[in-house]
Design a protein around this motif. Structure first.
Motif, PDB file in Angstrom:
ATOM      1  N   HIS A   1       4.576  -6.288 -15.194  1.00 21.17           N
ATOM      2  CA  HIS A   1       5.551  -6.574 -14.129  1.00 21.17           C
ATOM      3  C   HIS A   1       6.627  -7.478 -14.711  1.00 21.17           C
ATOM      4  N   ALA A   2       7.837  -6.926 -14.888  1.00 20.20           N
ATOM      5  CA  ALA A   2       8.930  -7.658 -15.529  1.00 20.20           C
ATOM      6  C   ALA A   2      10.175  -7.748 -14.660  1.00 20.20           C
ATOM      7  N   SER A   3      10.030  -7.599 -13.356  1.00 22.91           N
ATOM      8  CA  SER A   3      11.170  -7.675 -12.447  1.00 22.91           C
ATOM      9  C   SER A   3      11.094  -8.970 -11.641  1.00 22.91           C
ATOM     10  N   PRO A   4      11.917  -9.975 -11.993  1.00 21.78           N
ATOM     11  CA  PRO A   4      11.801 -11.282 -11.351  1.00 21.78           C
ATOM     12  C   PRO A   4      12.136 -11.285  -9.861  1.00 21.78           C
ATOM     13  N   ASP A   5      12.857 -10.271  -9.395  1.00 23.94           N
ATOM     14  CA  ASP A   5      13.242 -10.232  -7.984  1.00 23.94           C
ATOM     15  C   ASP A   5      12.305  -9.390  -7.128  1.00 23.94           C
ATOM     16  N   THR A   6      11.157  -9.017  -7.683  1.00 25.93           N
ATOM     17  CA  THR A   6      10.223  -8.160  -6.961  1.00 25.93           C
ATOM     18  C   THR A   6       8.883  -8.866  -6.805  1.00 25.93           C
ATOM     19  N   ALA A   7       8.361  -8.825  -5.593  1.00 28.03           N
ATOM     20  CA  ALA A   7       7.047  -9.418  -5.308  1.00 28.03           C
ATOM     21  C   ALA A   7       5.970  -8.641  -6.057  1.00 28.03           C
ATOM     22  N   ALA A   8       4.729  -9.032  -5.903  1.00 23.61           N
ATOM     23  CA  ALA A   8       3.605  -8.350  -6.545  1.00 23.61           C
ATOM     24  C   ALA A   8       3.606  -6.869  -6.187  1.00 23.61           C
ATOM     25  N   VAL A   9       3.152  -6.043  -7.131  1.00 24.10           N
ATOM     26  CA  VAL A   9       3.186  -4.591  -6.949  1.00 24.10           C
ATOM     27  C   VAL A   9       1.815  -3.972  -7.192  1.00 24.10           C
ATOM     28  N   ASP A  10       1.651  -2.779  -6.625  1.00 20.42           N
ATOM     29  CA  ASP A  10       0.500  -1.920  -6.866  1.00 20.42           C
ATOM     30  C   ASP A  10       1.027  -0.648  -7.520  1.00 20.42           C
ATOM     31  N   VAL A  11       0.264  -0.073  -8.421  1.00 18.77           N
ATOM     32  CA  VAL A  11       0.594   1.235  -8.974  1.00 18.77           C
ATOM     33  C   VAL A  11      -0.588   2.146  -8.676  1.00 18.77           C
ATOM     34  N   SER A  12      -0.288   3.225  -7.963  1.00 12.42           N
ATOM     35  CA  SER A  12      -1.340   4.150  -7.576  1.00 12.42           C
ATOM     36  C   SER A  12      -1.060   5.524  -8.169  1.00 12.42           C
ATOM     37  N   VAL A  13      -2.094   6.347  -8.152  1.00  4.91           N
ATOM     38  CA  VAL A  13      -1.988   7.733  -8.569  1.00  4.91           C
ATOM     39  C   VAL A  13      -2.041   8.564  -7.295  1.00  4.91           C
ATOM     40  N   ALA A  14      -0.984   9.343  -7.053  1.00  3.82           N
ATOM     41  CA  ALA A  14      -0.897  10.153  -5.845  1.00  3.82           C
ATOM     42  C   ALA A  14      -1.691  11.439  -6.015  1.00  3.82           C
ATOM     43  N   GLY A  15      -2.021  12.060  -4.902  1.00  2.00           N
ATOM     44  CA  GLY A  15      -2.699  13.349  -4.942  1.00  2.00           C
ATOM     45  C   GLY A  15      -3.937  13.355  -4.084  1.00  2.00           C
ATOM     46  N   ASP A  16      -4.692  14.438  -4.222  1.00  3.29           N
ATOM     47  CA  ASP A  16      -5.894  14.614  -3.413  1.00  3.29           C
ATOM     48  C   ASP A  16      -6.930  13.522  -3.673  1.00  3.29           C
ATOM     49  N   ASP A  17      -6.989  13.050  -4.908  1.00  2.00           N
ATOM     50  CA  ASP A  17      -7.935  11.992  -5.280  1.00  2.00           C
ATOM     51  C   ASP A  17      -7.190  10.685  -5.515  1.00  2.00           C
ATOM     52  N   ALA A  18      -6.309  10.303  -4.583  1.00  3.32           N
ATOM     53  CA  ALA A  18      -5.458   9.124  -4.747  1.00  3.32           C
ATOM     54  C   ALA A  18      -6.295   7.870  -5.016  1.00  3.32           C
ATOM     55  N   ILE A  19      -5.855   7.114  -6.020  1.00  2.08           N
ATOM     56  CA  ILE A  19      -6.511   5.851  -6.374  1.00  2.08           C
ATOM     57  C   ILE A  19      -5.440   4.815  -6.672  1.00  2.08           C
TER      58      ILE A  19
END
Length: 75
Positions: A14-32
């Motif tokens: 996470h290298a964006s100083p103007d952005t709060a905490a983030v989640d990265v997910s995998v989309a699709g039928d088996d989303a995680i």
């Protein structure tokens, strides 16, 4: 190492100083959500993915605000 032979190891920085905490997910039928609550200036651990194409979604940690979607990322 992590993962089996032929798998891809991915981490998030996470290298964006103007952005709060983030989640990265995998989309699709088996989303995680393998990357959760990554704060500015920090990075996740590595996660192993089987070879293939994935659609990743970057959201604010609130889970509602979609910031970016990267479709068909080959790993």
């Amino acid at each position: 190492g992590i993962g089996d032979a032929g798998s891809a190891c991915v981490n998030v920085v996470h290298a964006s100083p103007d952005t709060a905490a983030v989640d990265v997910s995998v989309a699709g039928d088996d989303a995680i959500t393998p990357f959760d609550a990554i704060a500015y200036g920090s990075q996740s651990g590595y996660v192993a993915f089987n070879a293939g194409s994935y659609t990743f979604q970057l959201r604010l940690d609130d889970g509602d605000t979609l910031l970016l979607e990267a479709a068909d990322v080959p790993l």
